[in-house]
Design a protein around this motif. Structure first.
Motif, PDB file in Angstrom:
ATOM      1  N   SER A   1       0.836  -1.201   0.000  1.00 25.13           N
ATOM      2  CA  SER A   1       0.000   0.000   0.000  1.00 25.13           C
ATOM      3  C   SER A   1       0.866   1.244   0.000  1.00 25.13           C
ATOM      4  O   SER A   1       1.742   1.404   0.855  1.00 25.13           O
ATOM      5  CB  SER A   1      -0.917   0.028   1.231  1.00 25.13           C
ATOM      6  N   ILE A   2       0.609   2.120  -0.951  1.00 19.52           N
ATOM      7  CA  ILE A   2       1.351   3.373  -1.076  1.00 19.52           C
ATOM      8  C   ILE A   2       0.505   4.518  -0.521  1.00 19.52           C
ATOM      9  O   ILE A   2      -0.690   4.613  -0.809  1.00 19.52           O
ATOM     10  CB  ILE A   2       1.682   3.643  -2.553  1.00 19.52           C
ATOM     11  N   TYR A   3       1.161   5.353   0.256  1.00 23.25           N
ATOM     12  CA  TYR A   3       0.492   6.522   0.827  1.00 23.25           C
ATOM     13  C   TYR A   3       1.251   7.776   0.403  1.00 23.25           C
ATOM     14  O   TYR A   3       2.297   7.691  -0.234  1.00 23.25           O
ATOM     15  CB  TYR A   3       0.432   6.398   2.353  1.00 23.25           C
ATOM     16  N   GLU A   4       0.711   8.931   0.772  1.00 27.16           N
ATOM     17  CA  GLU A   4       1.395  10.163   0.387  1.00 27.16           C
ATOM     18  C   GLU A   4       2.755  10.251   1.077  1.00 27.16           C
ATOM     19  O   GLU A   4       2.982   9.627   2.113  1.00 27.16           O
ATOM     20  CB  GLU A   4       0.530  11.382   0.708  1.00 27.16           C
ATOM     21  N   ASN A   5       3.642  11.025   0.481  1.00 26.91           N
ATOM     22  CA  ASN A   5       5.003  11.167   0.991  1.00 26.91           C
ATOM     23  C   ASN A   5       4.984  11.606   2.450  1.00 26.91           C
ATOM     24  O   ASN A   5       4.390  12.622   2.789  1.00 26.91           O
ATOM     25  CB  ASN A   5       5.751  12.204   0.142  1.00 26.91           C
ATOM     26  N   SER A   6       5.625  10.826   3.319  1.00 27.11           N
ATOM     27  CA  SER A   6       5.556  11.137   4.746  1.00 27.11           C
ATOM     28  C   SER A   6       6.852  11.707   5.311  1.00 27.11           C
ATOM     29  O   SER A   6       6.916  12.057   6.470  1.00 27.11           O
ATOM     30  CB  SER A   6       5.157   9.883   5.537  1.00 27.11           C
ATOM     31  N   PHE A   7       7.909  11.767   4.488  1.00 29.91           N
ATOM     32  CA  PHE A   7       9.129  12.440   4.944  1.00 29.91           C
ATOM     33  C   PHE A   7       9.866  13.030   3.746  1.00 29.91           C
ATOM     34  O   PHE A   7       9.818  12.494   2.649  1.00 29.91           O
ATOM     35  CB  PHE A   7      10.037  11.502   5.749  1.00 29.91           C
ATOM     36  N   GLY A   8      10.522  14.164   3.969  1.00 32.29           N
ATOM     37  CA  GLY A   8      11.197  14.858   2.882  1.00 32.29           C
ATOM     38  C   GLY A   8      12.696  14.632   2.872  1.00 32.29           C
ATOM     39  O   GLY A   8      13.390  15.086   1.956  1.00 32.29           O
ATOM     40  N   GLU A   9      13.198  13.944   3.897  1.00 30.90           N
ATOM     41  CA  GLU A   9      14.631  13.696   3.995  1.00 30.90           C
ATOM     42  C   GLU A   9      15.028  12.468   3.180  1.00 30.90           C
ATOM     43  O   GLU A   9      14.201  11.869   2.505  1.00 30.90           O
ATOM     44  CB  GLU A   9      15.025  13.483   5.471  1.00 30.90           C
TER      45      GLU A   9
ATOM     46  N   GLY B   1      -3.247   4.013  -1.383  1.00 31.19           N
ATOM     47  CA  GLY B   1      -3.904   4.260  -0.097  1.00 31.19           C
ATOM     48  C   GLY B   1      -4.246   5.704   0.181  1.00 31.19           C
ATOM     49  O   GLY B   1      -4.863   6.013   1.195  1.00 31.19           O
ATOM     50  N   SER B   2      -3.828   6.624  -0.696  1.00 27.21           N
ATOM     51  CA  SER B   2      -4.076   8.055  -0.496  1.00 27.21           C
ATOM     52  C   SER B   2      -4.453   8.708  -1.814  1.00 27.21           C
ATOM     53  O   SER B   2      -4.182   8.173  -2.893  1.00 27.21           O
ATOM     54  CB  SER B   2      -2.828   8.759   0.044  1.00 27.21           C
ATOM     55  N   GLU B   3      -5.053   9.882  -1.701  1.00 28.09           N
ATOM     56  CA  GLU B   3      -5.343  10.683  -2.892  1.00 28.09           C
ATOM     57  C   GLU B   3      -4.085  11.378  -3.400  1.00 28.09           C
ATOM     58  O   GLU B   3      -3.881  11.543  -4.595  1.00 28.09           O
ATOM     59  CB  GLU B   3      -6.392  11.753  -2.549  1.00 28.09           C
ATOM     60  N   ASN B   4      -3.245  11.822  -2.449  1.00 24.44           N
ATOM     61  CA  ASN B   4      -2.101  12.670  -2.800  1.00 24.44           C
ATOM     62  C   ASN B   4      -0.809  11.866  -2.884  1.00 24.44           C
ATOM     63  O   ASN B   4       0.005  11.876  -1.977  1.00 24.44           O
ATOM     64  CB  ASN B   4      -1.956  13.790  -1.762  1.00 24.44           C
ATOM     65  N   ILE B   5      -0.647  11.156  -3.980  1.00 17.67           N
ATOM     66  CA  ILE B   5       0.567  10.369  -4.216  1.00 17.67           C
ATOM     67  C   ILE B   5       1.371  11.061  -5.316  1.00 17.67           C
ATOM     68  O   ILE B   5       0.791  11.552  -6.298  1.00 17.67           O
ATOM     69  CB  ILE B   5       0.208   8.920  -4.614  1.00 17.67           C
ATOM     70  N   SER B   6       2.679  11.119  -5.150  1.00 10.11           N
ATOM     71  CA  SER B   6       3.508  11.873  -6.095  1.00 10.11           C
ATOM     72  C   SER B   6       3.395  11.303  -7.507  1.00 10.11           C
ATOM     73  O   SER B   6       3.189  10.107  -7.710  1.00 10.11           O
ATOM     74  CB  SER B   6       4.970  11.872  -5.643  1.00 10.11           C
ATOM     75  N   ALA B   7       3.555  12.204  -8.483  1.00 12.90           N
ATOM     76  CA  ALA B   7       3.442  11.812  -9.892  1.00 12.90           C
ATOM     77  C   ALA B   7       4.491  10.760 -10.248  1.00 12.90           C
ATOM     78  O   ALA B   7       4.223   9.840 -11.037  1.00 12.90           O
ATOM     79  CB  ALA B   7       3.599  13.043 -10.777  1.00 12.90           C
ATOM     80  N   GLU B   8       5.678  10.876  -9.661  1.00 10.95           N
ATOM     81  CA  GLU B   8       6.748   9.908  -9.948  1.00 10.95           C
ATOM     82  C   GLU B   8       6.351   8.507  -9.482  1.00 10.95           C
ATOM     83  O   GLU B   8       6.557   7.524 -10.205  1.00 10.95           O
ATOM     84  CB  GLU B   8       8.049  10.336  -9.248  1.00 10.95           C
ATOM     85  N   VAL B   9       5.765   8.428  -8.295  1.00 11.06           N
ATOM     86  CA  VAL B   9       5.347   7.127  -7.763  1.00 11.06           C
ATOM     87  C   VAL B   9       4.207   6.549  -8.604  1.00 11.06           C
ATOM     88  O   VAL B   9       4.211   5.364  -8.949  1.00 11.06           O
ATOM     89  CB  VAL B   9       4.932   7.243  -6.279  1.00 11.06           C
ATOM     90  N   LEU B  10       3.231   7.401  -8.952  1.00  9.89           N
ATOM     91  CA  LEU B  10       2.112   6.929  -9.772  1.00  9.89           C
ATOM     92  C   LEU B  10       2.608   6.428 -11.130  1.00  9.89           C
ATOM     93  O   LEU B  10       2.094   5.442 -11.666  1.00  9.89           O
ATOM     94  CB  LEU B  10       1.088   8.047  -9.966  1.00  9.89           C
ATOM     95  N   ASN B  11       3.613   7.087 -11.668  1.00  8.70           N
ATOM     96  CA  ASN B  11       4.200   6.660 -12.940  1.00  8.70           C
ATOM     97  C   ASN B  11       4.876   5.297 -12.792  1.00  8.70           C
ATOM     98  O   ASN B  11       4.775   4.436 -13.664  1.00  8.70           O
ATOM     99  CB  ASN B  11       5.198   7.714 -13.425  1.00  8.70           C
ATOM    100  N   ASN B  12       5.558   5.102 -11.650  1.00  5.26           N
ATOM    101  CA  ASN B  12       6.178   3.806 -11.355  1.00  5.26           C
ATOM    102  C   ASN B  12       5.138   2.695 -11.286  1.00  5.26           C
ATOM    103  O   ASN B  12       5.353   1.593 -11.793  1.00  5.26           O
ATOM    104  CB  ASN B  12       6.921   3.875 -10.012  1.00  5.26           C
ATOM    105  N   VAL B  13       4.025   2.999 -10.632  1.00  2.45           N
ATOM    106  CA  VAL B  13       2.940   2.015 -10.506  1.00  2.45           C
ATOM    107  C   VAL B  13       2.411   1.649 -11.895  1.00  2.45           C
ATOM    108  O   VAL B  13       2.253   0.469 -12.231  1.00  2.45           O
ATOM    109  CB  VAL B  13       1.791   2.567  -9.631  1.00  2.45           C
ATOM    110  N   LYS B  14       2.169   2.669 -12.707  1.00  2.00           N
ATOM    111  CA  LYS B  14       1.637   2.438 -14.060  1.00  2.00           C
ATOM    112  C   LYS B  14       2.601   1.588 -14.892  1.00  2.00           C
ATOM    113  O   LYS B  14       2.198   0.629 -15.558  1.00  2.00           O
ATOM    114  CB  LYS B  14       1.388   3.791 -14.737  1.00  2.00           C
ATOM    115  N   ASN B  15       3.885   1.927 -14.839  1.00  2.00           N
ATOM    116  CA  ASN B  15       4.888   1.209 -15.633  1.00  2.00           C
ATOM    117  C   ASN B  15       5.114  -0.228 -15.154  1.00  2.00           C
ATOM    118  O   ASN B  15       5.578  -1.073 -15.919  1.00  2.00           O
ATOM    119  CB  ASN B  15       6.228   1.962 -15.609  1.00  2.00           C
ATOM    120  N   SER B  16       4.782  -0.480 -13.896  1.00  2.00           N
ATOM    121  CA  SER B  16       4.980  -1.835 -13.355  1.00  2.00           C
ATOM    122  C   SER B  16       4.004  -2.839 -13.963  1.00  2.00           C
ATOM    123  O   SER B  16       4.250  -4.042 -13.950  1.00  2.00           O
ATOM    124  CB  SER B  16       4.807  -1.827 -11.834  1.00  2.00           C
ATOM    125  N   GLN B  17       2.869  -2.328 -14.449  1.00  2.00           N
ATOM    126  CA  GLN B  17       1.814  -3.159 -15.047  1.00  2.00           C
ATOM    127  C   GLN B  17       1.329  -4.261 -14.099  1.00  2.00           C
ATOM    128  O   GLN B  17       0.959  -5.348 -14.524  1.00  2.00           O
ATOM    129  CB  GLN B  17       2.300  -3.764 -16.374  1.00  2.00           C
TER     130      GLN B  17
END
Length: 274
Positions: free
Chosen positions: A174-182, A227-243
């Motif tokens: 389950s992927i959620y929105e970015n929880s840390f910036g470090e 798991g969240s509405e606010n998921i980064s575009a990079e992560v969503l792209n990774n999910v899409k490419n994973s098929q």
């Protein structure tokens, strides 16, 4: 699906630790699946701000006493357990004095990201694998929640791929929105390597950012949950490419969609046999 075995691995769960919406999902989703006939186990870290007395945690002697090796150092793993009486569910807590006995979870009192969060994560993920082995319980589906469990899919598909405990396990992340910036320590990926692994297996994790942890988890998972509405575009792209099969985000509290998703993944296992 009858008595399929479903393992949840998370770094937070209500009522023990409420940091983000993950805690609410990991409290109610396991109960909903148990009500549908699944056999459930839940693992999480025993952070120092989880009150042992109030939550009635007690050590499970038969599971404790293992050492988890990180950077050539032996780190004792203590297992504790607590029950949620209303749900008839037990939660197993992974404890270690050096890594988890702090008043704060991921950042110190000044808000600074702990320098050893990389080792804490490796300890938790390795410890989770060994705890399930020691339970003598082979999960059909392992559902990981949050960045701290991101190494589990990689371990199941590499070091533990031939282990009888995990040999037939399907992994959902389950992927959620970015929880840390470090970012994790530059040594993080090296420390994460286990037996039967090399640097190529942890390449996606190497940057140590939240997005990189998700990228590594996606790579080794059989299916992904948004798991969240606010998921980064990079992560969503990774999910899409994973098929890979994806359960889209839903704001409803109805967990029927999860049940159908698990069913689809388990059925896929039958299709792919041989």
């Amino acid at each position: 699906m009858g008595k399929s075995k479903l393992l949840f691995i998370t770094h937070e769960m209500s009522p023990f630790l409420d940091l983000t919406k993950i805690s609410e999902i990991t409290r109610h989703l396991p109960q909903a699946m148990q009500d549908k006939g699944f056999e459930i186990r839940i693992l999480m870290p025993r952070f120092g701000n989880i009150n042992e007395r109030r939550n009635r945690l007690h050590e499970v002697i038969r599971l404790s006493g293992m050492n988890i090796i990180i950077n050539d150092n032996d780190n004792p793993l203590i297992i504790k357990v607590a029950s949620i009486p209303a749900a008839r569910m037990q939660v197993y807590f992974l404890d270690n004095e050096e890594y988890f006995q702090r008043k704060h979870v991921f950042n110190d009192k000044e808000g600074k990201f702990y320098a050893d969060n990389d080792e804490r994560m490796v300890f938790f993920c390795k410890g989770a694998m060994e705890t399930v082995k020691k339970l003598g319980w082979s999960p059909d589906i392992v559902h990981c929640h949050g960045w701290m469990s991101a190494l589990v899919p990689a371990y199941i598909k590499t070091s533990y791929k031939d282990d009888p405990t995990f040999k037939h396990s399907k992994v959902v992340y389950s992927i959620y929105e970015n929880s840390f910036g470090e970012a994790m320590s530059p040594e993080f990926a090296r420390k994460a390597i286990m037996s039967d692994m090399d640097e190529t297996h942890v390449a996606a994790f190497k940057p140590g950012t939240s997005d990189a942890l998700y990228a590594g988890a996606i790579q080794y998972s059989d299916a992904v949950v948004l798991g969240s509405e606010n998921i980064s575009a990079e992560v969503l792209n990774n999910v899409k490419n994973s098929q890979k099969p994806v359960l889209e985000y839903s704001a409803t509290a109805d967990f029927e969609n999860y049940y159908n998703f698990y069913d689809e993944i388990a059925s896929d296992e039958l299709v792919n046999v041989g």
